[in-house]
Design a protein around this motif. Structure first.
Motif, PDB file in Angstrom:
ATOM      1  N   VAL A 122     -75.938 -69.284 -15.493  1.00 55.46           N
ATOM      2  CA  VAL A 122     -75.280 -68.068 -15.970  1.00 55.46           C
ATOM      3  C   VAL A 122     -74.281 -68.483 -17.047  1.00 55.46           C
ATOM      4  O   VAL A 122     -73.357 -69.245 -16.775  1.00 55.46           O
ATOM      5  CB  VAL A 122     -74.542 -67.332 -14.827  1.00 55.46           C
ATOM      6  CG1 VAL A 122     -73.902 -66.048 -15.342  1.00 55.46           C
ATOM      7  CG2 VAL A 122     -75.477 -67.054 -13.660  1.00 55.46           C
ATOM      8  N   ARG A 123     -74.522 -68.021 -18.264  1.00 60.57           N
ATOM      9  CA  ARG A 123     -73.608 -68.321 -19.373  1.00 60.57           C
ATOM     10  C   ARG A 123     -72.930 -67.029 -19.794  1.00 60.57           C
ATOM     11  O   ARG A 123     -73.572 -65.989 -19.916  1.00 60.57           O
ATOM     12  CB  ARG A 123     -74.362 -68.911 -20.562  1.00 60.57           C
ATOM     13  CG  ARG A 123     -75.017 -70.246 -20.261  1.00 60.57           C
ATOM     14  CD  ARG A 123     -75.747 -70.832 -21.473  1.00 60.57           C
ATOM     15  NE  ARG A 123     -76.706 -69.904 -22.056  1.00 60.57           N
ATOM     16  CZ  ARG A 123     -76.634 -69.418 -23.300  1.00 60.57           C
ATOM     17  NH1 ARG A 123     -75.654 -69.755 -24.105  1.00 60.57           N
ATOM     18  NH2 ARG A 123     -77.561 -68.592 -23.741  1.00 60.57           N
ATOM     19  N   LEU A 124     -71.621 -67.081 -20.016  1.00 62.77           N
ATOM     20  CA  LEU A 124     -70.890 -65.895 -20.421  1.00 62.77           C
ATOM     21  C   LEU A 124     -69.741 -66.272 -21.349  1.00 62.77           C
ATOM     22  O   LEU A 124     -69.274 -67.413 -21.341  1.00 62.77           O
ATOM     23  CB  LEU A 124     -70.350 -65.153 -19.203  1.00 62.77           C
ATOM     24  CG  LEU A 124     -69.342 -65.891 -18.335  1.00 62.77           C
ATOM     25  CD1 LEU A 124     -68.425 -64.897 -17.662  1.00 62.77           C
ATOM     26  CD2 LEU A 124     -70.058 -66.712 -17.297  1.00 62.77           C
ATOM     27  N   LEU A 125     -69.325 -65.300 -22.148  1.00 62.39           N
ATOM     28  CA  LEU A 125     -68.194 -65.543 -23.037  1.00 62.39           C
ATOM     29  C   LEU A 125     -66.943 -65.809 -22.214  1.00 62.39           C
ATOM     30  O   LEU A 125     -66.712 -65.181 -21.176  1.00 62.39           O
ATOM     31  CB  LEU A 125     -67.964 -64.355 -23.962  1.00 62.39           C
ATOM     32  CG  LEU A 125     -68.922 -64.242 -25.129  1.00 62.39           C
ATOM     33  CD1 LEU A 125     -68.668 -62.959 -25.917  1.00 62.39           C
ATOM     34  CD2 LEU A 125     -68.806 -65.449 -26.053  1.00 62.39           C
ATOM     35  N   ALA A 126     -66.141 -66.732 -22.677  1.00 55.67           N
ATOM     36  CA  ALA A 126     -64.896 -67.076 -22.005  1.00 55.67           C
ATOM     37  C   ALA A 126     -63.963 -65.870 -22.005  1.00 55.67           C
ATOM     38  O   ALA A 126     -64.125 -64.943 -22.791  1.00 55.67           O
ATOM     39  CB  ALA A 126     -64.248 -68.263 -22.717  1.00 55.67           C
TER      40      ALA A 126
END
Length: 130
Positions: A66-70
């Protein structure tokens, strides 16, 4: 956002409905309240070749990234990680109970400074989702 990517062993192709699994994860991510539903992207990639543990070809795996904007709090990310992972565990529980199977999930931030994107998707979504 987020991007949810499943890498899975090819021997699961006939054992689990990967489209349904993607839908389950999308719904779990949307249900957290952490991610805007219009930005959730889920995709599954079959790994044609893999060797797990002792090399027994019956072993299977799903690794979820799962990759998401900081910018989200650690508490929000922990809760979202738990909700998505619990949905994955529930979906795969029957398979795990009857087969050698590994399930993992990792959430990590995308550095916005080095990320570019564009989209017309929201123009095609129902008003309540955009």
């Amino acid at each position: 956002m987020p991007h949810i990517t499943l890498e899975y062993s090819a021997n699961l192709e006939s054992a689990l409905d990967m489209y349904e699994f993607c839908t389950v994860l999308k719904n779990a991510a949307a249900g957290t309240g952490v991610f805007p539903p219009a930005g959730i992207r889920v995709r599954a990639i079959s790994c044609t070749h893999s060797v797990i543990a002792d090399g027994d070809p019956r072993h299977g795996f799903i690794d979820i990234s799962v990759r998401l904007l900081a910018g989200r709090s650690d508490e929000a990310k922990t809760n979202a990680t738990d909700e998505i992972f619990n949905a994955a565990k529930q979906f795969s529980a029957a398979h795990m109970a009857a087969h050698p199977f590994m399930l993992s999930l990792e959430m990590r931030d995308i550095n916005a400074e080095f990320s570019r994107k564009t989209s017309s998707i929201r123009e095609y979504l129902p008003a309540d989702m955009a």
